[in-house]
Design an enzyme around this catalytic site. Structure first.
Site, mmCIF file in Angstrom:
data_model
loop_
_atom_site.group_PDB
_atom_site.id
_atom_site.type_symbol
_atom_site.label_atom_id
_atom_site.label_comp_id
_atom_site.label_asym_id
_atom_site.label_seq_id
_atom_site.Cartn_x
_atom_site.Cartn_y
_atom_site.Cartn_z
ATOM 1 N N PRO A 313 0.285 4.307 -5.078
ATOM 2 C CG PRO A 313 1.994 5.527 -6.053
ATOM 3 C CD PRO A 313 0.849 4.619 -6.382
ATOM 4 N NE ARG A 365 1.907 6.782 9.607
ATOM 5 C CZ ARG A 365 3.196 6.492 9.692
ATOM 6 N NH1 ARG A 365 4.055 7.394 10.142
ATOM 7 N NH2 ARG A 365 3.633 5.305 9.335
ATOM 8 C CB CYS A 396 -6.062 13.897 28.820
ATOM 9 S SG CYS A 396 -6.233 15.641 29.135
HETATM 10 C C1 LIG Z 1 -5.606 -0.722 -1.287
HETATM 11 C C2 LIG Z 1 -4.584 0.301 -0.967
HETATM 12 N N1 LIG Z 1 -3.938 0.899 -1.977
HETATM 13 C C3 LIG Z 1 -2.999 1.841 -1.743
HETATM 14 C C4 LIG Z 1 -2.673 2.221 -0.460
HETATM 15 C C5 LIG Z 1 -1.638 3.288 -0.270
HETATM 16 O O1 LIG Z 1 -0.553 2.874 0.473
HETATM 17 P P1 LIG Z 1 0.703 3.845 0.647
HETATM 18 O O2 LIG Z 1 0.183 5.175 1.029
HETATM 19 O O3 LIG Z 1 1.512 3.207 1.712
HETATM 20 O O4 LIG Z 1 1.386 3.897 -0.682
HETATM 21 C C6 LIG Z 1 -3.310 1.617 0.620
HETATM 22 C C7 LIG Z 1 -2.965 2.000 2.004
HETATM 23 O O5 LIG Z 1 -3.412 1.507 2.982
HETATM 24 C C8 LIG Z 1 -4.308 0.635 0.365
HETATM 25 O O6 LIG Z 1 -4.965 0.035 1.357
#
Ligand SMILES: Cc1ncc(COP(=O)(O)O)c(C=O)c1O
Length: 481
Positions: A313, A365, A396
């Site tokens: 995460p 985002r 811009c």
């Molecule tokens: C391979 C992989 N692991 C982990 C993450 C982390 O995702 P998040 O920040 O949503 O937990 C990502 C995000 O793109 C990813 O591509």
């Protein structure tokens, strides 16, 4: 009062447009008696005065606690089924040496996905064995560096990388642990997931190809196969998509056990956070328990031992910890035509455009993914009726929006301070210098004290690489890799 027809369905008009929704704001954010938002004991107005705006303000304790809680949740859930879990913080969400130290102090490892992210983690003093190295197109130099410094694992993303990593490991006389990234066909986002046999995306290899590629990995004495990896998406609120991916991977995992050890299964990141008060987040402990239950049940059905689990995460740890402060520069009421569905009668409604001194260069985002955020006045409260606003940036570009829709007190005016919560993940890390804006500083707040963890980019920084300026001495630009 009738609702503004320009408001999206999910957004209801708040009774109090000064209130801070606990799910969205850092845990140590409160409105002080003065009306000013206090972030871990530091007044937003004082932070803006001292460090300038736009400013990313990270609640250090919040970030550290979320890292620790995530670890405990997965430790507890997987220990209960006789296995264990390793948490990698996904550095791509927001990485600085300070943040690297916070998450590793909480017992997490770190995922990096470029030589630059690797350099930051190493500069933070992170033990390289606690690093995972991702990427669908790591350069030879990046692979070499990763192996040389002894990263704990490299995630192989394609067949060609097997040979590249094996060669680098041989060169450095190492046995490099590797994972194999699978395109599981499962793609998840918020409450839904899509499960197909083949997903049209650049990451990973098809599940069906895994046995041959793993055999190729195992044929190299310089490689040690750890297990399969999948990452199914981001901002996921429910465990069903993870469970589907885990089930698919474990079927193949079971077959791979016949050819050697497969100590681990990596289920990636993607746990969702609340960006607005409409987002209902499943507690991470619930997701961890559900995943442990599914993995244990699948392994029992397949008659195999439960592997160690890894997850990655990023957003769930750093996202909610951070607030971006902006100074409001202009406010204008824009009259917008509204034609309701099934009707030809045109009415009008007002959207208040509130423009701030940053925008898509510090938070892309909304422009990139139509992401929603929320906003509050940080310098004061107001009894004025809530008005539907759009928080726009100063770039811009008409798509330069930070908050697509929220309500602020209708007396919002130039000079007010706006605070946008939940900007810790994929804002600073995706920041740019569009229109030659310097990237904002990052300040960590804790117990009323604030300190800069990444300084603001200056005009001199912005000019320093322009070879047309004699004073910007250009270093040797020849490729070194
Ligand atoms: C391979 C992989 N692991 C982990 C993450 C982390 O995702 P998040 O920040 O949503 O937990 C990502 C995000 O793109 C990813 O591509």
């Amino acid at each position: 009062m009738t609702a503004n027809p320009l408001a999206p369905d999910w957004l209801s008009q708040p009774d109090d447009a000064n209130a801070l929704a606990a799910t969205v704001w850092p845990r140590n954010a409160v409105r002080a008696a003065s009306g000013v938002i206090s972030l871990a004991g530091a007044d937003a107005t004082a932070l803006a005065a001292e460090f300038g705006t736009p400013l990313y303000v990270v609640d250090e304790q919040d970030a550290r606690h979320r890292a620790a809680e995530l670890k405990t949740a997965f430790d507890d859930a997987f220990t209960a089924v006789g296995s264990h879990a390793t948490i990698y913080y996904a550095g791509k969400a927001f990485l600085s040496t300070e943040i690297a130290r916070w998450v590793t102090a909480a017992g997490l490892n770190i995922d990096v996905c470029s030589g630059g992210e690797l350099a930051v983690a190493l500069a933070a003093g992170v033990d390289p064995t606690r690093l995972g190295f991702h990427g669908n197109n790591k350069s030879l130099a990046e692979i070499d560096r990763g192996v040389e410094v002894g990263v704990g694992a490299i995630v192989l993303d394609s067949v060609v990388e097997v040979e590249r990593v094996a060669a680098a490991a041989e060169k450095h006389g190492r046995v490099q642990a590797v994972r194999l990234r699978i395109n599981s066909g499962v793609h998840a986002s918020t409450h839904e997931f899509l499960a197909t046999a083949h997903e049209d995306q650049k990451f990973g290899v098809p599940l069906a190809a895994a046995p041959d590629i793993v055999a190729q990995i195992r044929s190299h004495p310089s490689l040690r196969f750890l297990g399969l990896h999948s990452h199914i998406g981001s901002q996921i609120f429910e465990s069903a998509g993870f469970a589907e991916a885990a089930g698919r991977l474990l079927m193949v995992h079971a077959g791979l056990l016949e050819g050697g050890e497969v100590p681990e299964l990596n289920l990636g990141g993607g746990f969702g956070i609340a960006y607005t008060s409409a987002d209902e987040v499943t507690p991470i402990a619930t997701i961890a328990q559900e995943l442990a239950r599914v993995v244990a049940a699948e392994c029992a059905a397949l008659g195999i031992p439960i592997p160690a689990i890894a997850v990655e995460p990023g957003r769930a740890i750093i996202g909610p910890s951070t607030v971006t402060l902006y100074e409001i520069g202009t406010v204008k009421d824009v009259v917008v035509s509204v034609v309701s569905t099934g009707s030809t009668t045109e009415t009008t409604a007002i959207r208040k455009y509130v423009s701030v001194d940053g925008g898509m260069s510090d938070n892309i985002r909304a422009a990139l993914y139509q992401a929603d955020y929320s906003v509050r006045l940080a310098n004061r409260t107001s009894d004025a009726a809530p008005a539907l606003i759009r928080l726009a940036g100063k770039h811009c570009e008409s798509g330069d929006i930070v908050v697509r829709a929220d309500y602020l007190p209708s007396d919002v005016e130039p000079g007010d301070l706006a605070a946008v919560p939940a900007t810790g993940a994929y804002c600073w890390s995706l920041a740019s210098n569009y229109n030659y804006l310097g990237r904002p500083a990052v300040v960590a707040v804790k117990d009323g004290a604030a300190r800069v963890i990444v300084r603001r980019e200056t005009e001199a920084d912005l000019l320093s690489r322009d070879a047309g300026i004699p004073s910007a001495a250009a270093p040797d630009q020849k490729a070194t890799a």
